[in-house]
Scaffold this motif. Sequence first.
Motif, short mmCIF file in Angstrom:
data_model
loop_
_atom_site.label_atom_id
_atom_site.label_comp_id
_atom_site.label_asym_id
_atom_site.label_seq_id
_atom_site.Cartn_x
_atom_site.Cartn_y
_atom_site.Cartn_z
N GLY A 1 -8.83 6.45 -11.03
CA GLY A 1 -10.27 6.68 -10.92
C GLY A 1 -11.11 5.43 -10.89
O GLY A 1 -12.34 5.52 -10.94
N HIS A 2 -10.49 4.25 -10.77
CA HIS A 2 -11.24 3.00 -10.72
C HIS A 2 -11.30 2.56 -9.26
O HIS A 2 -10.53 1.68 -8.82
N PHE A 3 -12.21 3.10 -8.51
CA PHE A 3 -12.15 2.97 -7.06
C PHE A 3 -12.57 1.59 -6.56
O PHE A 3 -11.97 1.07 -5.61
N GLU A 4 -13.58 1.00 -7.15
CA GLU A 4 -14.04 -0.27 -6.61
C GLU A 4 -12.96 -1.36 -6.70
O GLU A 4 -12.64 -2.00 -5.69
N PRO A 5 -12.35 -1.61 -7.90
CA PRO A 5 -11.27 -2.60 -7.93
C PRO A 5 -10.05 -2.14 -7.12
O PRO A 5 -9.33 -2.98 -6.55
N GLY A 6 -9.82 -0.82 -7.06
CA GLY A 6 -8.71 -0.32 -6.26
C GLY A 6 -8.88 -0.64 -4.79
O GLY A 6 -7.93 -1.05 -4.11
N VAL A 7 -10.08 -0.47 -4.28
CA VAL A 7 -10.35 -0.77 -2.87
C VAL A 7 -10.19 -2.26 -2.60
O VAL A 7 -9.64 -2.67 -1.57
N ARG A 8 -10.64 -3.10 -3.51
CA ARG A 8 -10.48 -4.55 -3.34
C ARG A 8 -8.99 -4.89 -3.19
O ARG A 8 -8.61 -5.68 -2.33
N LEU A 9 -8.15 -4.30 -4.03
CA LEU A 9 -6.72 -4.60 -3.97
C LEU A 9 -6.09 -4.06 -2.68
O LEU A 9 -5.25 -4.74 -2.07
N LEU A 10 -6.48 -2.86 -2.27
CA LEU A 10 -5.92 -2.31 -1.02
C LEU A 10 -6.32 -3.17 0.17
O LEU A 10 -5.50 -3.44 1.06
N SER A 11 -7.56 -3.61 0.20
CA SER A 11 -8.00 -4.47 1.30
C SER A 11 -7.26 -5.81 1.26
O SER A 11 -6.84 -6.34 2.30
N ALA A 12 -7.08 -6.35 0.06
CA ALA A 12 -6.37 -7.62 -0.08
C ALA A 12 -4.93 -7.49 0.41
O ALA A 12 -4.39 -8.39 1.06
N SER A 13 -4.29 -6.37 0.10
CA SER A 13 -2.89 -6.18 0.53
C SER A 13 -2.80 -6.09 2.05
O SER A 13 -1.85 -6.60 2.65
N GLU A 14 -3.76 -5.44 2.69
CA GLU A 14 -3.76 -5.37 4.15
C GLU A 14 -3.95 -6.76 4.76
O GLU A 14 -3.32 -7.11 5.76
N SER A 15 -4.79 -7.56 4.14
CA SER A 15 -5.00 -8.93 4.61
C SER A 15 -3.73 -9.75 4.46
O SER A 15 -3.34 -10.51 5.36
N LEU A 16 -3.05 -9.59 3.32
CA LEU A 16 -1.78 -10.30 3.10
C LEU A 16 -0.73 -9.86 4.11
O LEU A 16 0.03 -10.68 4.64
N ARG A 17 -0.66 -8.55 4.37
CA ARG A 17 0.33 -8.04 5.32
C ARG A 17 0.13 -8.67 6.70
O ARG A 17 1.08 -9.11 7.36
N THR A 18 -1.13 -8.73 7.12
CA THR A 18 -1.43 -9.31 8.43
C THR A 18 -1.09 -10.80 8.48
O THR A 18 -0.49 -11.29 9.44
N THR A 19 -1.45 -11.51 7.43
CA THR A 19 -1.19 -12.95 7.37
C THR A 19 0.30 -13.24 7.41
O THR A 19 0.76 -14.17 8.10
N LEU A 20 1.09 -12.46 6.66
CA LEU A 20 2.52 -12.69 6.59
C LEU A 20 3.26 -12.16 7.81
O LEU A 20 4.42 -12.50 8.03
N GLY A 21 2.62 -11.28 8.56
CA GLY A 21 3.25 -10.68 9.73
C GLY A 21 4.35 -9.71 9.38
O GLY A 21 5.39 -9.65 10.05
N ILE A 22 4.12 -8.92 8.31
CA ILE A 22 5.13 -7.98 7.85
C ILE A 22 4.61 -6.55 7.99
O ILE A 22 3.43 -6.33 8.28
N SER A 23 5.52 -5.62 7.77
CA SER A 23 5.16 -4.20 7.83
C SER A 23 5.39 -3.57 6.47
O SER A 23 6.27 -3.98 5.72
N PHE A 24 4.56 -2.58 6.14
CA PHE A 24 4.79 -1.80 4.93
C PHE A 24 5.58 -0.52 5.23
O PHE A 24 5.69 0.36 4.39
N SER A 25 6.10 -0.41 6.44
CA SER A 25 6.86 0.79 6.81
C SER A 25 8.08 0.93 5.91
O SER A 25 8.71 -0.06 5.53
N PRO A 26 8.46 2.19 5.57
CA PRO A 26 7.83 3.44 6.00
C PRO A 26 6.83 3.99 5.00
O PRO A 26 6.78 5.20 4.78
N ALA A 27 6.07 3.10 4.31
CA ALA A 27 5.07 3.59 3.36
C ALA A 27 4.12 4.56 4.04
O ALA A 27 3.77 4.38 5.21
N ASP A 28 3.72 5.55 3.29
CA ASP A 28 2.91 6.63 3.88
C ASP A 28 1.53 6.11 4.28
O ASP A 28 0.74 5.73 3.42
N PRO A 29 1.20 6.09 5.57
CA PRO A 29 -0.16 5.67 5.96
C PRO A 29 -1.19 6.67 5.47
O PRO A 29 -2.36 6.32 5.29
N GLU A 30 -0.75 7.92 5.25
CA GLU A 30 -1.69 8.94 4.77
C GLU A 30 -2.22 8.58 3.39
O GLU A 30 -3.36 8.90 3.05
#
Length: 1006
Positions: A935-964
């Motif tokens: 239920g802590h959405f604001e810090p949760g969103v910051r971390l999710l956005s940061a992880s997407e940025s890291l994924r792009t920078t590293l050129g990796i995939s989170f597959s088969p993690a659920d995109p849903e």
Amino acid sequence: MESPRAHWKFELLGAMRGRSGDLVLERFQTQKTASLLAYLAYFPIQRHTREALIDLLWPDADLDAGRNRLSQAVGWLRTQLEPSGTLRGGVILSDRQSVGLDSLSFTTDVGEFEKAVRNGQSGDAVTSMDDARLEALQNAAALYHGDLLPGYYDDWVLTERERLLGLYLPVLRRLIDHHEKRHEWESALDYARRALAADPIAEELHCNLIRLLGASGQPAAAVRQFKEMERLLAKELGDEPSPAAREMMARIRQNSSPNSASPAPMRAGSALPMQMTRFFGRELEIAQVQGLIETGGARLVTLAGMGGAGKTRLAIETAARLRPHFQDAVFFAPLADLSDARLIPGVLTDLLMLPPSGDAAPLERVAAALAAQPSLLVLDNLEHLIDEATPIVRSLLERAPSLTILITSRQRLNLNGEREIDIPPLDAPTEELSFAPQGAALEQLMRIDSVRLFVDRAQAVRPSFALTPQNASDVARLCARLDGLPLAIELCAAWAQTLTPTQMVAHLNRRFDLLVSRRTDIAARHRTLRATLEYSFLLLSPDLQAFFVRLSVFRGGWTLESATAICREGSDLSPLSTLEAITELHERSLVTAEEAAGEMRYRMLETLREFAVEQWTLAVEEPLQKRHAEFFLALAEQAGPPMASLDQTAWFARLDAEHDNLRAALDWLIARREGKKGLRMAVALSIFWEMRGYLREAQQRLELLLSLNVDPSEDSPRLRARALHAYANALHGLTDLTQAESYANEALTAWRALGDASGMAASLEMLGEIAMMHEDYEPAVRLLEEARSLALGAGDEAMSASAVHSLGRIALARERWSEAWDALSESLRLHRMLGNQNKAAAALNNLGLVARYRGDLEAARDLLHQALSEHQKLGDRHRMAISQLNIGTVNLIDHRYADSRSALAQAMKLSVEIDDRRVQAWCVKELGHLTCAEGHFEPGVRLLSASESLRTTLGISFSPADPEQLAADTARAKAALGDATFAAAWAAGGALSASDAVKESQERRA
């Protein structure tokens, strides 16, 4: 029902401590926090305004920063003083304007002391003391355990400390007078000694004790106390005893006491050397000595340890605690300045103040005097006299059956019945503290005796010094690099008046120049760390000196086998002669020994090792380093094949033990541009580096080696191909995929030129893994199928099994659950058949993921825990981190949030330790989902956005993690926060650097 109120007793005299039932509070978040509590408890009548407290404790801080620090301190104190289950607000009273303590919730020893003083002073001071007043004064004396808040130097503390001392000393004077009038000499002397301990440089108090010793029939003890007074006055004040004191001493020498009483004579021991500094730790060693002597019947105990370990101070503290057992018949004989053991009987004759006798030999008279009653004789610093002194010690014990001898020495005497207690350095901080939350780390550091010693000695030269979040890591590093050695720590801390801890760390590269004392009141051999170690070194025979110097080539320790192979020279190269030399060095406290994996392993403290390295000559250094490098090159190559077999656990453990030696050997080969040998060693260690997560170490050393020009030879192309593959593997593990792909292709080209099918298969498998991480699944499958075909054709079962495992992982990423289960099950079977437990455990981990995506969470949890258990047995930190990450994810899906956070915290800790950026990115992602789930959405969103940025920078995939899951959590967050707040949080998270994203996720879990 209302919760009960906590009730505390705060002890401020001699310590800063709180007690409530079984709870003891003596470690504080910071010293300022302790100062705050002490001030509130000491002045309990009124509430204190927050501004006044800020001005008192943080005078240099601006008001906002001061308010924040005060709030943090009050909050921390509330958690300690009002634990769960007690009334909140029952101890600490605070509002926006003021802070105080509820006076009904606590008492202090200061309050009890002052009340006892008042009760003892009531009535007519002229009349004799009645029982009630006597009892009150005795209680006051018992309550005064030491100065008010020792180690604290706030202005109010210094003022009150003097005031309380001014109350305490008159109490002792009245008690001394009371017992002296009744000829109760033992009690009078006890209170006189307490008075002197409270103010050691007051001539009046020395004279009081000297007068009582003379009056009680102890003129020899009175003379010794007079000499101690002379020494202290000269050293501390540059003064000498007054004419009145000299006149009193003359009367005592003439057996004409200034007191007219003629009491029965009573023997007492010599005054123990006065100690002007606080003593830390050693409770275990003191208890061991007390147990051996008081209940174990031991008559000869040796405190053995290297120079600077604190043996003399420990002996003094122990002897003081043993005084009651020996009815004060405790004698201390310093022998460091004695050059001939034959002088010992004369020293003891003077110590005991025995009258001259022309008939009996000094040793006979000493033995007779010590046999008169149970006595303790401390012989301090005996190591340089040990051969000639041993018969003297034996003779004393035989002639005086009630005598006990406590010895300090750098080696034992080897007499029958001798009990040796090893005196190691003080405990020093470990690396684990760096991962603790800041407040917890400070609290843990202040429980470590070496840190407490450093802080205390630093405060002696700079009263404002304190352990803070800013200097804690450097203080910890200093104590660790100084091996917890008390002398080294004291010498280092003395620089606190002119150097910060950060500067001290920088100067430790030349530690023997830094660790020098300017004090003149200590022995020359302790004025520098180098002098202390030279003193031990010069006591060795020339052959043993040479062997000791050669042992310093080892880093992190050695075995009997390695010492024999590398350090023995000449005709006698047998392990037995090596063992005899190591044993003698161990007996002299220059080498430590401990059992590991069924054999003894030896090491020397880093301080000793650096001293020994200073003694190297060019004739010694080059051949010694060469033998060391060649020995550990052979060990690394011997370990290579077994590290992928059933014996891998034992071999990994052996390489763990020798890791520092392996590093040193490889670095020496690189420095000497021994490229071929260096590449051989690096290639042999590549599996070990991967398993233990030392990928950055592998990458850096292989990069250096590949840049060297290797002499052409028949094996060089094959060796270079293996090195290129190992380098690509390290880059792959560090998620540097572009570089990894480049070097894997270069290795593949080299293998093709050599026609090596197994080598080609290995490089193709790595290229397939890289393609999979880029989600290029079709090329990845083609590469892996080719790798498997080549491996089968070459009869390389291990490579074939590895390719099957990678194909199973691709099927998993493509969500082909049945295909993934079959391939991974086959991989598990093959790796178990080959004896490779670690690869088998990796298959279990991925089977657990298949079970997770099929929705069978219990099966997934079971398989993942099996995998984690196997990886932990083998110490594979990379795969341990992956298994913990997956366990955390399964627990998150199963709504076990606390278990999820625990597992993810472990995964993040491990991935930070080994610099695994891919796992770090996954952890940030899963912690973001977990934070949203809580239920802590604001810090949760910051971390999710940061992880997407890291994924792009590293050129990796989170597959088969659920995109849903990402879509669901972002939708819930938008609904809870609103579009504007959500967008701001997402932008802030995406802007975080990799290190800041990891730090924020760690702070979120702390």
